[in-house]
Design a protein around this motif. Sequence first.
Motif, PDB file in Angstrom:
ATOM      1  N   LEU A  70      25.004 -71.736 -26.280  1.00  0.00           N
ATOM      2  CA  LEU A  70      25.886 -71.676 -27.777  1.00  0.00           C
ATOM      3  C   LEU A  70      26.826 -72.846 -27.810  1.00  0.00           C
ATOM      4  CD1 LEU A  70      26.035 -70.221 -30.401  1.00  0.00           C
ATOM      5  CD2 LEU A  70      27.670 -68.862 -29.484  1.00  0.00           C
ATOM      6  N   THR A  71      27.329 -73.024 -26.593  1.00  0.00           N
ATOM      7  CA  THR A  71      28.563 -74.314 -26.712  1.00  0.00           C
ATOM      8  C   THR A  71      27.885 -75.391 -26.239  1.00  0.00           C
ATOM      9  OG1 THR A  71      30.309 -72.448 -26.111  1.00  0.00           O
ATOM     10  CG2 THR A  71      30.739 -74.793 -25.714  1.00  0.00           C
ATOM     11  N   PRO A  72      27.656 -76.445 -26.781  1.00  0.00           N
ATOM     12  CA  PRO A  72      26.703 -77.421 -26.703  1.00  0.00           C
ATOM     13  C   PRO A  72      27.553 -78.189 -25.291  1.00  0.00           C
ATOM     14  CG  PRO A  72      27.545 -77.788 -28.649  1.00  0.00           C
ATOM     15  CD  PRO A  72      27.774 -76.236 -28.315  1.00  0.00           C
ATOM     16  N   SER A  73      26.661 -79.038 -24.794  1.00  0.00           N
ATOM     17  CA  SER A  73      27.188 -80.099 -23.846  1.00  0.00           C
ATOM     18  C   SER A  73      28.237 -81.234 -24.484  1.00  0.00           C
ATOM     19  CB  SER A  73      26.293 -80.428 -22.961  1.00  0.00           C
ATOM     20  OG  SER A  73      25.331 -81.388 -23.601  1.00  0.00           O
ATOM     21  N   TRP A  74      27.575 -81.259 -25.628  1.00  0.00           N
ATOM     22  CA  TRP A  74      28.456 -82.442 -26.353  1.00  0.00           C
ATOM     23  C   TRP A  74      29.861 -82.165 -26.660  1.00  0.00           C
ATOM     24  CZ3 TRP A  74      29.833 -80.778 -31.055  1.00  0.00           C
ATOM     25  CH2 TRP A  74      28.842 -80.202 -31.642  1.00  0.00           C
ATOM     26  N   LEU A  75      29.956 -81.014 -26.635  1.00  0.00           N
ATOM     27  CA  LEU A  75      31.523 -80.380 -27.020  1.00  0.00           C
ATOM     28  C   LEU A  75      32.470 -80.987 -25.975  1.00  0.00           C
ATOM     29  CD1 LEU A  75      32.415 -79.178 -29.644  1.00  0.00           C
ATOM     30  CD2 LEU A  75      32.208 -76.931 -28.577  1.00  0.00           C
ATOM     31  N   GLY A  76      31.793 -80.912 -24.947  1.00  0.00           N
ATOM     32  CA  GLY A  76      32.676 -81.489 -23.644  1.00  0.00           C
ATOM     33  C   GLY A  76      34.086 -81.061 -23.699  1.00  0.00           C
ATOM     34  N   ALA A 116      19.556 -64.836 -34.397  1.00  0.00           N
ATOM     35  CA  ALA A 116      20.702 -64.995 -33.664  1.00  0.00           C
ATOM     36  C   ALA A 116      20.851 -66.423 -33.292  1.00  0.00           C
ATOM     37  CB  ALA A 116      20.436 -64.134 -32.229  1.00  0.00           C
ATOM     38  N   PRO A 117      22.198 -66.757 -33.172  1.00  0.00           N
ATOM     39  CA  PRO A 117      22.440 -68.261 -32.947  1.00  0.00           C
ATOM     40  C   PRO A 117      22.018 -68.541 -31.542  1.00  0.00           C
ATOM     41  CG  PRO A 117      24.251 -67.144 -34.395  1.00  0.00           C
ATOM     42  CD  PRO A 117      23.097 -65.997 -33.737  1.00  0.00           C
ATOM     43  N   GLN A 118      21.454 -69.758 -31.468  1.00  0.00           N
ATOM     44  CA  GLN A 118      21.346 -70.117 -30.094  1.00  0.00           C
ATOM     45  C   GLN A 118      21.829 -71.203 -29.535  1.00  0.00           C
ATOM     46  OE1 GLN A 118      16.782 -70.197 -30.189  1.00  0.00           O
ATOM     47  NE2 GLN A 118      16.686 -68.411 -29.063  1.00  0.00           N
ATOM     48  N   SER A 119      22.063 -72.198 -30.262  1.00  0.00           N
ATOM     49  CA  SER A 119      22.715 -73.648 -30.078  1.00  0.00           C
ATOM     50  C   SER A 119      23.065 -74.541 -31.379  1.00  0.00           C
ATOM     51  CB  SER A 119      21.925 -74.335 -29.106  1.00  0.00           C
ATOM     52  OG  SER A 119      20.518 -74.763 -29.714  1.00  0.00           O
ATOM     53  N   LEU A 120      23.682 -75.706 -31.064  1.00  0.00           N
ATOM     54  CA  LEU A 120      23.981 -76.521 -32.207  1.00  0.00           C
ATOM     55  C   LEU A 120      23.388 -77.793 -31.686  1.00  0.00           C
ATOM     56  CD1 LEU A 120      27.829 -75.910 -33.040  1.00  0.00           C
ATOM     57  CD2 LEU A 120      25.590 -74.682 -33.813  1.00  0.00           C
TER      58      LEU A 120
END
Length: 216
Positions: A70-76, A116-120
Amino acid sequence: LDTIALPSGDRGTLLRTGPDKDVATVATGSSLTGPSIDPEGWIWSASAQGEGSRLIAVGPDLAASTQTGLTPSWLGDMQVRELRLSRDGARALLVVEQNGASRVLIAGVVRSSNGAPQSLTTPLELWTAEPVTTAVWVGETKVAALQKGQDESLTPVILDPAEDNQELAGWDGSFSISGGDGPEDLFLQTADAVYKKLGNGWIREIDGIRDPAFPG
């Protein structure tokens, strides 16, 4: 209006209430962003975590999305200052701070078959001339934001990935902004009144109202 969500005064707890509902804790965190409710009834926020942020999505039954992505890696190392879901729930608008600079991002929302949210998805960045303090949806891709100049003055601007940015008339003193249905349905809130967009300027609309909110 079935659900009202709001952060606690210290922005450490996210609360939910509504008609015939008790006040319930949705989530806890640090420096929680203001909540955004999508059409499926999920309440979204972001919490400070280390050098970055983690995303929070809690369903109508107060069960949180357990997707690790849910918190993508690009958010870093980006610190989320604003998180708002589009009115159809398909896109997320984020105002983030990274290495002392603000960025405005639009990402797609990936959901399971039950909503249900899974990712961005990998985000699209909207260019701005000055740092942005807040942003709201005013259409499927259009966004209204407040840019802060070097003299600390705020300038409302319409952002669209397919068009040039449109700066609107500024305002003396502190204010916030809310977006309704379309870029003409835009509201500026000062300490004493709410003003509606008229052309490139503003007309006094409502007295005695604070923080008008729209779906998303």
